[in-house]
Design a protein around this motif. Structure first.
Motif, short mmCIF file in Angstrom:
data_model
loop_
_atom_site.label_atom_id
_atom_site.label_comp_id
_atom_site.label_asym_id
_atom_site.label_seq_id
_atom_site.Cartn_x
_atom_site.Cartn_y
_atom_site.Cartn_z
N LEU A 39 44.18 23.27 43.44
CA LEU A 39 45.47 23.94 43.58
C LEU A 39 45.56 25.13 42.63
O LEU A 39 46.09 26.18 42.98
N SER A 40 45.00 24.96 41.44
CA SER A 40 44.99 26.05 40.46
C SER A 40 44.18 27.24 40.97
O SER A 40 44.54 28.39 40.70
N TYR A 41 43.09 26.98 41.69
CA TYR A 41 42.32 28.08 42.28
C TYR A 41 43.21 28.93 43.17
O TYR A 41 43.18 30.16 43.12
N ILE A 42 43.98 28.25 44.02
CA ILE A 42 44.82 28.97 44.98
C ILE A 42 45.85 29.83 44.25
O ILE A 42 46.03 31.01 44.57
N VAL A 43 46.51 29.25 43.25
CA VAL A 43 47.49 30.00 42.48
C VAL A 43 46.83 31.16 41.74
O VAL A 43 47.35 32.28 41.73
N ALA A 44 45.65 30.92 41.16
CA ALA A 44 44.94 31.98 40.43
C ALA A 44 44.53 33.12 41.37
O ALA A 44 44.62 34.29 41.01
N ILE A 45 44.11 32.78 42.57
CA ILE A 45 43.71 33.82 43.53
C ILE A 45 44.93 34.64 43.95
O ILE A 45 44.87 35.88 43.98
N ILE A 46 46.03 33.97 44.25
CA ILE A 46 47.24 34.69 44.68
C ILE A 46 47.77 35.59 43.58
O ILE A 46 48.08 36.77 43.81
N THR A 47 47.88 35.06 42.36
CA THR A 47 48.38 35.89 41.26
C THR A 47 47.36 36.97 40.88
O THR A 47 47.75 38.08 40.49
N GLY A 48 46.08 36.66 41.01
CA GLY A 48 45.05 37.66 40.73
C GLY A 48 45.12 38.84 41.69
O GLY A 48 44.91 39.99 41.29
N ILE A 49 45.42 38.56 42.94
CA ILE A 49 45.59 39.64 43.92
C ILE A 49 46.76 40.53 43.50
O ILE A 49 46.69 41.76 43.59
N GLY A 50 47.83 39.90 43.01
CA GLY A 50 48.97 40.68 42.54
C GLY A 50 48.66 41.52 41.31
O GLY A 50 49.23 42.59 41.12
N LEU A 51 47.77 41.04 40.47
CA LEU A 51 47.41 41.77 39.25
C LEU A 51 46.32 42.80 39.47
O LEU A 51 46.08 43.65 38.60
N PHE A 52 45.66 42.74 40.60
CA PHE A 52 44.51 43.61 40.87
C PHE A 52 44.83 45.08 40.70
O PHE A 52 44.08 45.81 40.06
N GLN A 53 45.95 45.53 41.25
CA GLN A 53 46.27 46.96 41.20
C GLN A 53 46.43 47.47 39.77
O GLN A 53 46.03 48.59 39.46
N TYR A 54 47.00 46.66 38.89
CA TYR A 54 47.19 47.10 37.50
C TYR A 54 45.86 47.16 36.74
O TYR A 54 45.60 48.10 36.00
N ALA A 55 45.05 46.14 36.93
CA ALA A 55 43.76 46.11 36.23
C ALA A 55 42.82 47.18 36.77
O ALA A 55 42.08 47.80 36.02
N TYR A 56 42.86 47.40 38.08
CA TYR A 56 41.96 48.37 38.71
C TYR A 56 42.26 49.78 38.23
O TYR A 56 41.36 50.60 38.10
N GLN A 57 43.52 50.08 37.96
CA GLN A 57 43.89 51.41 37.47
C GLN A 57 43.29 51.69 36.09
O GLN A 57 42.88 52.81 35.81
#
Length: 117
Positions: A39-57
């Motif tokens: 379940l933690s994997y799923i939450v980490a993937i979803i929140t990671g997708i949300g954080l992607f744009q900030y880290a990628y910049q």
């Protein structure tokens, strides 16, 4: 940023439940910990997708590297769970998995420039 905190707490939960799953001699606690880890994997993937744009910049290459390592780590954790079920998990592999989780977490904190701290 709530998304960052949820991602961070999820990785802390993942460290704890993965350690319980691989080191516990209680079969029931181990199985429950494995389910919580998944379940933690799923939450980490979803929140990671949300954080992607900030880290990628700030650092596109390190962001892609972290994503690849995170996916590989999830596979390695699952390998440790499978070895645990077959009773072939040795202590060095289990300790290595926990260390890899910690290192990836530190890499994520570096990528976030120390945030949420």
């Amino acid at each position: 940023m709530v998304n960052m905190w949820v991602h961070f707490v999820t990785w802390i939960v993942l460290i704890i439940v993965a350690a319980i799953a691989v080191f516990s001699s209680n079969q029931k606690a181990s199985v429950i910990s494995m389910m919580i880890a998944r379940l933690s994997y799923i939450v980490a993937i979803i929140t990671g997708i949300g954080l992607f744009q900030y880290a990628y910049q700030s650092s596109p290459v390190l962001t892609i590297v972290k994503i690849i390592f995170a996916i590989l780590l999830m596979g390695i954790i699952e390998m440790s769970f499978a070895k645990k079920k077959k009773q072939r998990l040795n202590r060095n592999f289990a300790i290595g998995v926990i260390i890899l989780i910690l290192l990836l977490g530190l890499f994520g904190i570096y990528l976030a420039s120390g945030f949420p701290f």
